[in-house]
Motif scaffolding. Structure first.
Motif, PDB file in Angstrom:
ATOM      1  N   ARG A 109       0.945  -1.208  -0.011  1.00  0.00           N
ATOM      2  CA  ARG A 109      -0.082   0.080   0.152  1.00  0.00           C
ATOM      3  C   ARG A 109       0.783   1.322  -0.002  1.00  0.00           C
ATOM      4  O   ARG A 109       0.550   2.199  -0.639  1.00  0.00           O
ATOM      5  CB  ARG A 109      -0.740   0.035   1.243  1.00  0.00           C
ATOM      6  CG  ARG A 109      -2.100  -0.841   1.375  1.00  0.00           C
ATOM      7  CD  ARG A 109      -2.891  -0.604   2.398  1.00  0.00           C
ATOM      8  NE  ARG A 109      -3.676   0.770   2.378  1.00  0.00           N
ATOM      9  CZ  ARG A 109      -3.422   1.631   3.301  1.00  0.00           C
ATOM     10  NH1 ARG A 109      -2.821   0.967   4.514  1.00  0.00           N
ATOM     11  NH2 ARG A 109      -3.902   2.685   3.353  1.00  0.00           N
ATOM     12  N   GLN A 129      -9.040   0.561  -6.417  1.00  0.00           N
ATOM     13  CA  GLN A 129      -8.584  -0.045  -5.341  1.00  0.00           C
ATOM     14  C   GLN A 129      -9.817   0.222  -4.122  1.00  0.00           C
ATOM     15  O   GLN A 129      -9.802   0.925  -3.477  1.00  0.00           O
ATOM     16  CB  GLN A 129      -7.347   0.772  -4.670  1.00  0.00           C
ATOM     17  CG  GLN A 129      -6.174   0.670  -5.356  1.00  0.00           C
ATOM     18  CD  GLN A 129      -4.935   1.363  -4.835  1.00  0.00           C
ATOM     19  OE1 GLN A 129      -4.481   1.168  -3.972  1.00  0.00           O
ATOM     20  NE2 GLN A 129      -4.399   2.413  -5.885  1.00  0.00           N
ATOM     21  N   GLU A 141      -9.450   0.413  -0.530  1.00  0.00           N
ATOM     22  CA  GLU A 141      -8.834   1.975   0.102  1.00  0.00           C
ATOM     23  C   GLU A 141      -9.967   2.876  -0.102  1.00  0.00           C
ATOM     24  O   GLU A 141      -9.720   3.795   0.764  1.00  0.00           O
ATOM     25  CB  GLU A 141      -7.739   2.246  -0.864  1.00  0.00           C
ATOM     26  CG  GLU A 141      -6.745   3.560  -0.429  1.00  0.00           C
ATOM     27  CD  GLU A 141      -6.049   3.305   0.576  1.00  0.00           C
ATOM     28  OE1 GLU A 141      -5.980   4.017   1.589  1.00  0.00           O
ATOM     29  OE2 GLU A 141      -5.252   2.139   0.587  1.00  0.00           O
ATOM     30  N   ILE A 182      -7.716  -3.612   6.184  1.00  0.00           N
ATOM     31  CA  ILE A 182      -6.862  -3.622   5.190  1.00  0.00           C
ATOM     32  C   ILE A 182      -5.572  -4.037   5.422  1.00  0.00           C
ATOM     33  O   ILE A 182      -4.417  -4.180   4.604  1.00  0.00           O
ATOM     34  CB  ILE A 182      -6.557  -2.049   4.451  1.00  0.00           C
ATOM     35  CG1 ILE A 182      -6.287  -1.172   5.578  1.00  0.00           C
ATOM     36  CG2 ILE A 182      -7.965  -1.550   3.759  1.00  0.00           C
ATOM     37  CD1 ILE A 182      -6.276   0.219   5.128  1.00  0.00           C
ATOM     38  N   TYR A 226      -6.441  -6.726   0.691  1.00  0.00           N
ATOM     39  CA  TYR A 226      -6.524  -5.519  -0.208  1.00  0.00           C
ATOM     40  C   TYR A 226      -6.593  -5.997  -1.579  1.00  0.00           C
ATOM     41  O   TYR A 226      -5.840  -6.957  -1.918  1.00  0.00           O
ATOM     42  CB  TYR A 226      -5.144  -5.062   0.219  1.00  0.00           C
ATOM     43  CG  TYR A 226      -5.185  -3.488  -0.382  1.00  0.00           C
ATOM     44  CD1 TYR A 226      -5.650  -2.361   0.569  1.00  0.00           C
ATOM     45  CD2 TYR A 226      -4.641  -2.996  -1.537  1.00  0.00           C
ATOM     46  CE1 TYR A 226      -5.695  -1.065   0.009  1.00  0.00           C
ATOM     47  CE2 TYR A 226      -4.527  -1.743  -1.793  1.00  0.00           C
ATOM     48  CZ  TYR A 226      -5.350  -0.595  -1.104  1.00  0.00           C
ATOM     49  OH  TYR A 226      -5.057   0.654  -1.367  1.00  0.00           O
TER      50      TYR A 226
END
Length: 288
Positions: A56, A73, A76, A87, A91
């Motif tokens: 990330r 994403q 996110e 997360i 992810y």
């Protein structure tokens, strides 16, 4: 467009070189023996990783897979919106590349993998550096087979379909196209799809998948029923929309009656008859 062999070689070579990636497996249509392969299929890939934070923090690492048209994403975005997501354990990167290939890449920790691996019957192991991927059966679409309905589920579907078609008709009479279309496509069609699924399931001993949003209906329905289904899609024209609604009701009744016979349920015959009379009255009023 890069070939399947080229894409799989890339996906695995990236994983082999990255010490954070400990295993790789694949889900989705490319693992389904009942799906005819084509170039539009996504690569649904899972990287089992030692940790997620470093991925990330590197905003460019995924460019190793190719030149992107767009990336999403979702975890996110959920996190930024204040939705509760972990997360640190899972992810996802959804990546569409300029050559037309698409990779849906999920990163999962070893702990997360141990809790979920193999629960999706469309799972094929690709790489296992540490011997952590347990033996699983050969990939099938069993996880996606239609489930046989209970009598309560059947009744609820019939009742809700018949109740909500009146809302569509009222929206059409009032010339409230957005409301009528939303009610039809989101609420009524969902019940129609559910009944069609049960009909198809009952024809195959509930050992069949109709795909996301019924995408395999054309292959699974007889021509006559598929022809009716096609006609449930209408333009913005109010008359055409009334006709599509009427056909949807006819199709629903036909498949629902047969599902009822198979499972010894009772279709709402009288409610259906009365609702069709009511819809006809609204239609005639609309034409005045």
């Amino acid at each position: 467009m890069r070939s399947n062999d080229e894409m799989m070689e890339l996906i695995l070579s990236v994983a082999k070189r990255d010490e954070r990636v400990r295993a790789v497996y694949m889900n989705g249509s490319r693992t389904n023996p009942n799906v005819r392969p084509d170039s539009l299929q996504d690569y649904d890939i899972v990287y089992v990783v030692s940790e997620i934070d470093s991925f990330r923090e590197d905003a460019d690492w995924f460019h190793i897979f190719g030149e992107l048209i767009m990336i999403q994403q979702p975890d996110e975005m959920d996190f930024a919106l204040g939705i509760e997501v972990d997360i640190t354990q899972l992810y996802t990167y959804l990546m569409l590349f300029e050559d037309g290939n698409r990779i849906d890449l999920r990163l999962v920790t070893v702990t997360k993998m141990l809790a979920q691996y193999g629960k999706d019957s469309l799972t094929v192991p690709l790489l296992d550096k540490d011997g952590r991927l347990s033996e699983i059966p050969k990939a099938t679409d069993e996880s996606y087979w239609i489930k046989e309905p209970s009598e309560a589920e059947y009744f609820s579907c019939c009742n809700n379909f018949l109740w909500c078609v009146q809302n569509v008709a009222k929206g059409l009479c009032r010339d409230e196209l957005p409301y009528a279309k939303q009610m039809f496509e989101v609420i009524v069609r969902a019940d129609l799809h559910q009944m069609i699924d049960w009909w198809i399931g009952s024809q195959h001993s509930y050992r069949v998948s109709t795909g996301t949003f019924g995408k395999y209906y054309k292959q699974l329905l007889p021509n006559e029923l598929w022809g009716l289904y096609e006609k449930t899609y209408a333009s913005a024209n109010l008359e055409a929309s009334f006709e599509a609604l009427t056909i949807a009701c006819e199709l629903f009744k036909r498949v629902a009656q047969e599902v009822a016979i198979v499972h010894r349920f009772s279709y709402l015959e009288e409610e259906h008859r009365k609702m069709m009379v009511y819809l006809k009255q609204l239609h005639m009023k609309n034409e005045e």
